[in-house]
Design a protein around this motif. Structure first.
Motif, PDB file in Angstrom:
ATOM      1  N   ILE A   1      -4.736   0.359  -7.396  1.00 44.85           N
ATOM      2  CA  ILE A   1      -5.406   0.941  -6.242  1.00 44.85           C
ATOM      3  C   ILE A   1      -4.453   0.532  -4.963  1.00 44.85           C
ATOM      4  O   ILE A   1      -4.310  -0.462  -4.629  1.00 44.85           O
ATOM      5  CB  ILE A   1      -6.901   0.406  -5.976  1.00 44.85           C
ATOM      6  N   LYS A   2      -4.055   1.815  -4.270  1.00 43.94           N
ATOM      7  CA  LYS A   2      -3.603   1.429  -2.811  1.00 43.94           C
ATOM      8  C   LYS A   2      -4.731   1.692  -1.696  1.00 43.94           C
ATOM      9  O   LYS A   2      -5.196   2.770  -1.637  1.00 43.94           O
ATOM     10  CB  LYS A   2      -2.408   2.430  -2.684  1.00 43.94           C
ATOM     11  N   TRP A   3      -5.005   0.529  -1.084  1.00 47.29           N
ATOM     12  CA  TRP A   3      -6.000   0.808  -0.145  1.00 47.29           C
ATOM     13  C   TRP A   3      -5.956   1.801   0.827  1.00 47.29           C
ATOM     14  O   TRP A   3      -4.741   1.792   1.143  1.00 47.29           O
ATOM     15  CB  TRP A   3      -6.433  -0.741   0.481  1.00 47.29           C
ATOM     16  N   PRO A   4      -6.701   2.533   1.428  1.00 43.31           N
ATOM     17  CA  PRO A   4      -8.182   2.709   0.851  1.00 43.31           C
ATOM     18  C   PRO A   4      -8.490   3.606  -0.396  1.00 43.31           C
ATOM     19  O   PRO A   4      -9.525   3.526  -0.923  1.00 43.31           O
ATOM     20  CB  PRO A   4      -8.781   2.904   2.095  1.00 43.31           C
TER      21      PRO A   4
ATOM     22  N   THR B   1       0.929   4.230  -9.457  1.00 45.89           N
ATOM     23  CA  THR B   1       1.555   3.464 -10.715  1.00 45.89           C
ATOM     24  C   THR B   1       2.790   3.287 -10.102  1.00 45.89           C
ATOM     25  O   THR B   1       3.631   3.994  -9.715  1.00 45.89           O
ATOM     26  CB  THR B   1       1.380   4.198 -11.992  1.00 45.89           C
ATOM     27  N   GLY B   2       3.116   1.765 -10.461  1.00 46.79           N
ATOM     28  CA  GLY B   2       4.579   1.475  -9.647  1.00 46.79           C
ATOM     29  C   GLY B   2       4.523   1.838  -8.287  1.00 46.79           C
ATOM     30  O   GLY B   2       3.591   0.955  -7.483  1.00 46.79           O
TER      31      GLY B   2
ATOM     32  N   GLY C   1     -12.685   4.720  -6.230  1.00 44.61           N
ATOM     33  CA  GLY C   1     -11.248   4.401  -6.480  1.00 44.61           C
ATOM     34  C   GLY C   1     -11.227   3.382  -7.827  1.00 44.61           C
ATOM     35  O   GLY C   1     -10.511   3.524  -8.830  1.00 44.61           O
ATOM     36  N   LEU C   2     -12.177   2.459  -7.837  1.00 42.82           N
ATOM     37  CA  LEU C   2     -12.515   1.649  -9.126  1.00 42.82           C
ATOM     38  C   LEU C   2     -12.758   2.355 -10.195  1.00 42.82           C
ATOM     39  O   LEU C   2     -11.894   2.063 -11.117  1.00 42.82           O
ATOM     40  CB  LEU C   2     -13.261   0.623  -8.775  1.00 42.82           C
TER      41      LEU C   2
ATOM     42  N   CYS D   1      -6.075  -4.111  -6.850  1.00 44.83           N
ATOM     43  CA  CYS D   1      -5.536  -3.476  -5.662  1.00 44.83           C
ATOM     44  C   CYS D   1      -4.154  -3.888  -5.528  1.00 44.83           C
ATOM     45  O   CYS D   1      -3.995  -5.223  -5.118  1.00 44.83           O
ATOM     46  CB  CYS D   1      -6.369  -4.023  -4.377  1.00 44.83           C
ATOM     47  N   ALA D   2      -3.293  -3.038  -5.208  1.00 48.85           N
ATOM     48  CA  ALA D   2      -1.985  -3.344  -5.061  1.00 48.85           C
ATOM     49  C   ALA D   2      -1.355  -3.725  -3.625  1.00 48.85           C
ATOM     50  O   ALA D   2      -0.639  -4.269  -3.462  1.00 48.85           O
ATOM     51  CB  ALA D   2      -0.846  -2.091  -5.817  1.00 48.85           C
TER      52      ALA D   2
END
Length: 322
Positions: free
Chosen positions: A172-175, A180-181, A155-156, A270-271
């Motif tokens: 990044i939205k875990w996991p 974007t937004g 993801g990173l 991470c968002a």
């Protein structure tokens, strides 16, 4: 024969005569001429000069093995590269190769997935060439409980590649989503085959929304694409090569582990951190604030009663995203 012609011509900047091609391929010059015309209809561009032969000038715009390879500079991931026109699932296709003993780093990409895999058994399907779907296989010398870093590192890597290549301010939205937004741009899924205490192989599948201009009504409010965000059409072959290089850098540099440096970078992008989240545990919905990501890539949530709860799997709803 078509692939062999492209391979031979892509290995030189000079012309190769029809006679030389026919000799190397063991076919007639007429067969070579027909194959060249077929390749032209597929988007390959050739220059031909009498008595000199053929020269490959340009690859098709759609995903294809040789165009990706022309941009790719890796030591492991993608060295064995397969690009398919259509496949049910790149993960499933690669599983079959993995069971046959394919080498670590093998990567399968497809112009179209008819039964692409998402989390929790979901199916993800898009029109041909709208997205980039690919999976890569690794054979790490690790126990099953030691591979938790692969998905966050992937993801990173993908998040950084998209930010650098397109300029999109993605997070990044875990996991395992890139957003974007409040809309999803990328999905990531890692599966593994293990025996007792040893991992046989891991397969990480990645789907990137690239050229989509619209989505099915049920997900239109939470999905987007590189084109929708930038208004630009990107070189898919070059972009895939860039993503693969970022993946190799993050995964191998960190030895497949979420190191302190990688965790710091992941957290900064991470968002989910700092947002109100909810998840289910034993059929009960729990609510709290996402405090941090731990060294195992797990989400630490501070519940409403002040206790800390570690989430390592399952569906997490993030307020303001989806």
């Amino acid at each position: 024969m078509h692939e062999k012609i492209v391979e031979l011509l892509s290995q030189t900047e000079d012309y190769i005569s029809g006679q030389e091609l026919s000799t190397q391929l063991g076919v007639s010059r007429q067969a070579v001429w027909k194959a060249i015309n077929t390749l032209k209809s597929q988007g390959y561009v050739f220059d031909s000069i009498t008595r000199k032969g053929y020269k490959l000038v340009a690859y098709p715009e759609h995903l294809n093995t040789y165009a990706v390879k022309s941009h790719l500079n890796t030591n492991l991931i993608g060295k064995n590269l397969i690009v398919l026109d259509s496949v049910t699932s790149t993960n499933d296709y690669l599983k079959a190769l993995g069971a046959e003993g394919c080498e670590s780093g093998t990567l399968v990409a497809a112009r179209e997935q008819t039964k692409g895999k998402g989390r929790l058994g979901r199916v993800w399907q898009t029109k041909k060439d709208d997205g980039i779907a690919f999976s890569f296989l690794l054979r790490p010398d690790l126990a099953p409980n030691e591979i938790t870093g692969i998905t966050p590192l992937a993801g990173l890597a993908v998040c950084k590649a998209i930010r650098d290549y397109t300029g999109i301010d993605c997070k990044i939205k875990w996991p395992n989503d890139i957003i974007t937004g409040h809309k999803k741009l990328v999905g990531i899924l890692t599966e593994l085959s293990a025996e007792f205490s040893a991992v046989e192989y891991t397969i990480t599948g990645i789907g990137i929304n690239v050229e989509h201009t619209q989505f099915p009504q049920e997900i239109a409010h939470k999905a987007t694409s590189i084109f929708l965000e930038t208004g630009k059409h990107i070189d898919r072959n070059e972009f895939l090569a860039v993503v693969i290089e970022y993946l190799e850098r993050e995964l191998l540099t960190n030895d497949l582990r979420l190191t302190e440096k990688a965790l710091k970078e992941y957290t900064s992008l991470c968002a989910t951190i700092g947002r109100n989240v909810s998840f289910f545990r034993n059929s009960q919905q729990l609510n709290g604030v996402a405090e941090k990501i731990d060294n195992n890539g797990e989400l630490v949530v501070k519940l409403e009663d002040g206790t800390l709860h570690t989430v390592n799997s399952g569906e997490v709803t993030v307020q303001g995203i989806y």
